[in-house]
Design an enzyme around this catalytic site. Structure first.
Site, PDB file in Angstrom:
ATOM      1  N   GLU A   1       8.994  16.896 -64.627  1.00 59.17           N
ATOM      2  CA  GLU A   1      10.386  17.307 -64.351  1.00 59.17           C
ATOM      3  C   GLU A   1      10.778  18.471 -65.257  1.00 59.17           C
ATOM      4  OE1 GLU A   1      11.267  15.577 -61.467  1.00 59.17           O
ATOM      5  OE2 GLU A   1      12.670  17.218 -61.790  1.00 59.17           O
TER       6      GLU A   1
HETATM    7  C1  LIG Z   1       1.941  12.025 -64.197  1.00 63.21           C
HETATM    8  C2  LIG Z   1       2.541  13.283 -63.632  1.00 63.21           C
HETATM    9  C3  LIG Z   1       3.370  13.215 -62.526  1.00 63.21           C
HETATM   10  C4  LIG Z   1       3.898  14.371 -61.960  1.00 63.21           C
HETATM   11  N1  LIG Z   1       4.642  14.296 -60.810  1.00 63.21           N
HETATM   12  C5  LIG Z   1       4.968  15.446 -60.155  1.00 63.21           C
HETATM   13  C6  LIG Z   1       5.561  15.399 -58.849  1.00 63.21           C
HETATM   14  O1  LIG Z   1       5.858  14.334 -58.309  1.00 63.21           O
HETATM   15  N2  LIG Z   1       5.798  16.577 -58.206  1.00 63.21           N
HETATM   16  C7  LIG Z   1       5.488  17.794 -58.758  1.00 63.21           C
HETATM   17  O2  LIG Z   1       5.707  18.805 -58.124  1.00 63.21           O
HETATM   18  N3  LIG Z   1       4.933  17.872 -60.002  1.00 63.21           N
HETATM   19  C8  LIG Z   1       4.668  16.721 -60.699  1.00 63.21           C
HETATM   20  N4  LIG Z   1       4.080  16.786 -61.945  1.00 63.21           N
HETATM   21  C9  LIG Z   1       3.822  18.096 -62.526  1.00 63.21           C
HETATM   22  C10 LIG Z   1       4.711  18.415 -63.711  1.00 63.21           C
HETATM   23  O3  LIG Z   1       6.024  18.661 -63.290  1.00 63.21           O
HETATM   24  C11 LIG Z   1       4.073  19.601 -64.455  1.00 63.21           C
HETATM   25  O4  LIG Z   1       2.915  19.084 -65.084  1.00 63.21           O
HETATM   26  C12 LIG Z   1       5.001  20.228 -65.451  1.00 63.21           C
HETATM   27  O5  LIG Z   1       6.048  20.908 -64.787  1.00 63.21           O
HETATM   28  C13 LIG Z   1       4.268  21.229 -66.372  1.00 63.21           C
HETATM   29  O6  LIG Z   1       3.480  22.125 -65.632  1.00 63.21           O
HETATM   30  P1  LIG Z   1       1.945  22.329 -66.019  1.00 63.21           P
HETATM   31  O7  LIG Z   1       1.313  20.994 -66.112  1.00 63.21           O
HETATM   32  O8  LIG Z   1       1.342  23.304 -65.089  1.00 63.21           O
HETATM   33  O9  LIG Z   1       1.978  22.921 -67.471  1.00 63.21           O
HETATM   34  P2  LIG Z   1       2.135  24.470 -67.846  1.00 63.21           P
HETATM   35  O10 LIG Z   1       3.251  25.058 -67.077  1.00 63.21           O
HETATM   36  O11 LIG Z   1       0.812  25.137 -67.766  1.00 63.21           O
HETATM   37  O12 LIG Z   1       2.591  24.370 -69.364  1.00 63.21           O
HETATM   38  C14 LIG Z   1       1.680  24.218 -70.446  1.00 63.21           C
HETATM   39  C15 LIG Z   1       2.467  24.424 -71.753  1.00 63.21           C
HETATM   40  O13 LIG Z   1       3.010  25.742 -71.790  1.00 63.21           O
HETATM   41  C16 LIG Z   1       4.413  25.701 -71.928  1.00 63.21           C
HETATM   42  N5  LIG Z   1       5.007  26.770 -71.131  1.00 63.21           N
HETATM   43  C17 LIG Z   1       4.739  27.099 -69.856  1.00 63.21           C
HETATM   44  N6  LIG Z   1       5.497  28.126 -69.462  1.00 63.21           N
HETATM   45  C18 LIG Z   1       6.276  28.460 -70.507  1.00 63.21           C
HETATM   46  C19 LIG Z   1       7.291  29.443 -70.732  1.00 63.21           C
HETATM   47  N7  LIG Z   1       7.692  30.268 -69.771  1.00 63.21           N
HETATM   48  N8  LIG Z   1       7.856  29.500 -71.952  1.00 63.21           N
HETATM   49  C20 LIG Z   1       7.496  28.659 -72.931  1.00 63.21           C
HETATM   50  N9  LIG Z   1       6.556  27.698 -72.771  1.00 63.21           N
HETATM   51  C21 LIG Z   1       5.960  27.599 -71.582  1.00 63.21           C
HETATM   52  C22 LIG Z   1       4.845  24.325 -71.447  1.00 63.21           C
HETATM   53  O14 LIG Z   1       6.066  23.903 -72.030  1.00 63.21           O
HETATM   54  C23 LIG Z   1       3.661  23.479 -71.889  1.00 63.21           C
HETATM   55  O15 LIG Z   1       3.814  23.109 -73.222  1.00 63.21           O
HETATM   56  C24 LIG Z   1       3.604  15.626 -62.553  1.00 63.21           C
HETATM   57  C25 LIG Z   1       2.801  15.690 -63.691  1.00 63.21           C
HETATM   58  C26 LIG Z   1       2.261  14.548 -64.222  1.00 63.21           C
HETATM   59  C27 LIG Z   1       1.364  14.667 -65.430  1.00 63.21           C
END
Ligand SMILES: Cc1cc2nc3c(=O)[nH]c(=O)nc-3n(C[C@H](O)[C@H](O)[C@H](O)COP(=O)(O)OP(=O)(O)OC[C@H]3O[C@@H](n4cnc5c(N)ncnc54)[C@H](O)[C@@H]3O)c2cc1C
Length: 570
Positions: free
Chosen positions: A429
């Site tokens: 989220e």
């Molecule tokens: C168990 C689980 C359930 C989930 N359920 C859903 C779901 O139902 N539907 C759905 O669509 N998604 C879902 N997700 C996805 C979840 O919303 C994402 O994992 C989350 O938004 C982070 O994206 P990412 O994993 O690609 O991390 P990334 O975006 O790659 O982030 C990696 C790190 O970089 C940081 N970062 C990234 N961009 C920036 C920025 N611009 N400035 C500063 N820091 C930054 C982040 O804070 C983080 O620390 C789920 C994830 C999990 C693990």
């Protein structure tokens, strides 16, 4: 000791700490009488304690599995879900025109608190459906509302949200799922989504996927994204689940925790979808779903923290170890450091719960009155409630393990599961880091006005509290003033400077807001008693952290970029 849903504690906060009475005094929510509120809280507590909590351990050890392309949930989950649906819990805040109860969102948050403490993995499912209901209520056509809302509100069908793709996580604008018009008003959706919670299950009915995708020729980034309803089973002419749509679960993620919640990799192979809202305005529509979901994820953290706290307290009251310094039962609860941990857990839970319920109450006031100041207050509080609620979930679950000693590290006590399960709440989220950036940027676009109004309110409360608890009131008042000055400084900075200090700023804000609410709780018992002792602990021992956090918030970006990746790799 089995989990006991904190219905009385929530009621106390609603009646004495946040202005929930203002909500129930509006015409819009006149049906939320004290008796109705009492009945909702006690029935939700019964469901949580009696039906959901007993499935917590089995859900973790069994997990959800993918068999021949179909997700099979852990034993008892389908029956427990049926109880949630039959009880009308999913439509608690839904529009009565479509079968909802039309009650305040604050009560939905209170129910989510108890359900999450009992069984987070299953509670996530109706939470997503509730978010979808909201998005459809605001953005869908009347025809789509009539078809989907009654089914979603009754729980016959469930909802998911499909944003994330391998290359598009925090940066949703990078998504590559495509949508192409079929010429008959429908669209063909093609692409892969990952991490989709409850993307499939064996509860029956239909699974309604809200999918973000890009039409050919649409602008890049978030400005070219549209939202589509893509049901697993295409509704027939009578609105019943019909033919299979061209979508499937490719695999389930193997995760640290939340094993009973299936996290799916989804493939959409030209699946039939229906546009929700306007072309290229999908992010706005999805934001409706995400905004309340964000607060509700904060509440998930608080719910798990409550369960972890109860678990640790019960253990500490039984475990004997060494001679305790005070007369008591002779168990570890009487050691100073164990007492410190337990009080800290409870003080944090109270603060986080009050902030979350205050945010929910602000959402209801905006709904009831249309006053933009309430909307601005809710918008300001949402990132704080999300990030602080989930941070508290993680901190308290971690302390819970510590209270257990070595037994916390072995799975059979269940203390470790709380930490494994709750850990994701600061990631999904929107990560807490992203929410902190939202707080210092979008939520300060008003030059800090919404924040200043909150400080005015808190300082007014502190002035009233001077007659009861002068020392605590002074400390809280001064903290609010320092935070006000920090906001005045913040809004003058460029974004890079703000982002560099965003997380400490959010944490400092939570510390000060938590102090407002603790002080109010203490005053409600006249300045003596357990709530006052808890407030004193929070204000004297935890609130002072805000000073360090503000220093960090103002330290700027240069120091962060002074160390390059090459230096870090040394
Ligand atoms: C168990 C689980 C359930 C989930 N359920 C859903 C779901 O139902 N539907 C759905 O669509 N998604 C879902 N997700 C996805 C979840 O919303 C994402 O994992 C989350 O938004 C982070 O994206 P990412 O994993 O690609 O991390 P990334 O975006 O790659 O982030 C990696 C790190 O970089 C940081 N970062 C990234 N961009 C920036 C920025 N611009 N400035 C500063 N820091 C930054 C982040 O804070 C983080 O620390 C789920 C994830 C999990 C693990």
């Amino acid at each position: 000791m089995p989990y006991r849903a904190p219905a009385d504690e929530i009621r106390f906060i609603l009646d004495h700490v946040v202005k929930f009475n203002d909500v129930t005094a509006t015409d819009r929510f006149a049906e939320a009488t004290p008796e109705t509120v009492g009945a909702i809280l006690s029935e939700a507590a019964k469901l949580s304690d009696g039906v959901l909590a007993p499935l917590q351990r089995g859900g973790d050890t069994h997990g959800a599995v993918l068999e021949d392309g179909i997700v099979r949930t852990a034993p008892g989950f389908a029956q427990a879900y049926a109880r949630i649906a039959e009880g009308g819990w999913i439509g608690i805040a839904g529009d009565p025109a479509h079968g909802g109860m039309g009650l305040p969102f604050t009560l939905a948050a209170a129910v989510n608190d108890m359900v999450s403490g009992a069984l987070l993995s299953l509670g996530l499912n109706p939470l997503l459906t509730q978010g979808q209901i909201e998005a459809l209520e605001v953005h869908a056509s009347e025809e789509m509302k009539a078809l989907y809302l009654p089914k979603l509100i009754s729980g016959a069908w469930t909802g998911t949200m499909n944003l994330t793709e391998p290359q598009a996580g925090s940066d949703v604008g990078a998504l590559s799922t495509r949508a192409a018009a079929n010429g008959d008003g429908t669209f063909a959706i093609t692409g892969q989504k990952i991490f989709i919670s409850w993307g499939d299950h064996d509860f029956g009915g239909n699974i309604c996927h809200l999918v973000l995708a890009r039409l050919a020729g649409a602008p890049g980034g978030t400005k070219g994204i549209s939202l589509f309803m893509v049901p697993k089973l295409i509704p027939d002419a009578d609105g019943n689940p019909g033919a299979r749509n061209a979508l499937r679960v490719v695999s389930l993620e193997h995760k640290l925790g939340l094993h009973a919640s299936p996290t799916c990799v989804m493939a959409f192979d030209g699946a039939t979808g229906w546009l929700v809202g306007e072309v290229n305005r999908g992010m706005a529509a999805m934001f409706t779903m995400m905004n309340n979901a964000r607060l509700q994820v904060g509440v998930q953290g608080i719910g798990v923290a409550e369960a972890a706290f109860q678990h640790a307290l019960a253990f500490a009251m039984e475990r004997k170890q060494g001679r305790t310094p005070v007369a008591g039962g002779g168990t570890i609860v009487d050691h100073a450091d164990v007492r410190r941990m337990l009080i800290e857990m409870q003080a944090e839970i109270f603060a986080a719960r009050a902030i979350a319920l205050d945010c929910a109450m602000s959402i209801d006031m905006q709904t009831a009155t249309g006053d933009p100041d309430w909307g601005a207050r809710a918008a300001l509080l949402t990132p704080v409630a999300k990030a602080y609620g989930t941070d508290v979930g993680i901190k308290v679950a971690d302390l819970g393990i510590q209270v257990h000693g070595g037994m916390g590290y072995v799975e059979e006590t269940g203390a470790a599961q709380f930490l494994r399960d709750v850990r994701v709440t600061s990631i999904y989220e929107g990560t807490n880091g992203i929410h902190a950036m939202d707080l210092v940027s979008r939520k300060m676009m008003d030059g800090g006005e919404a924040a200043f109004r909150m400080f005015d309110e808190g300082e007014k409360e502190a002035e009233l509290a001077r007659a009861v608890l002068p020392d605590l009131a002074d400390t809280v008042w001064s903290a609010a003033e320092t935070l006000r000055e920090t906001v005045e400084w913040l809004v003058e900075q460029d974004m890079q400077e703000r982002y560099a200090g965003a997380v400490p700023f959010l944490k400092a804000s939570a510390r000060v807001l938590g102090a407002f609410f603790h002080l109010k709780a203490a005053c409600s018992e006249g300045g003596t008693g357990p709530r006052t002792a808890l407030a004193r602990y929070y204000i004297e021992r935890l609130l002072p952290e805000y000073a360090v956090l503000i220093t960090q918030a103002r330290a700027g970006a240069a120091g962060l970029y002074a160390l390059g990746p090459g230096d870090l790799a040394r």
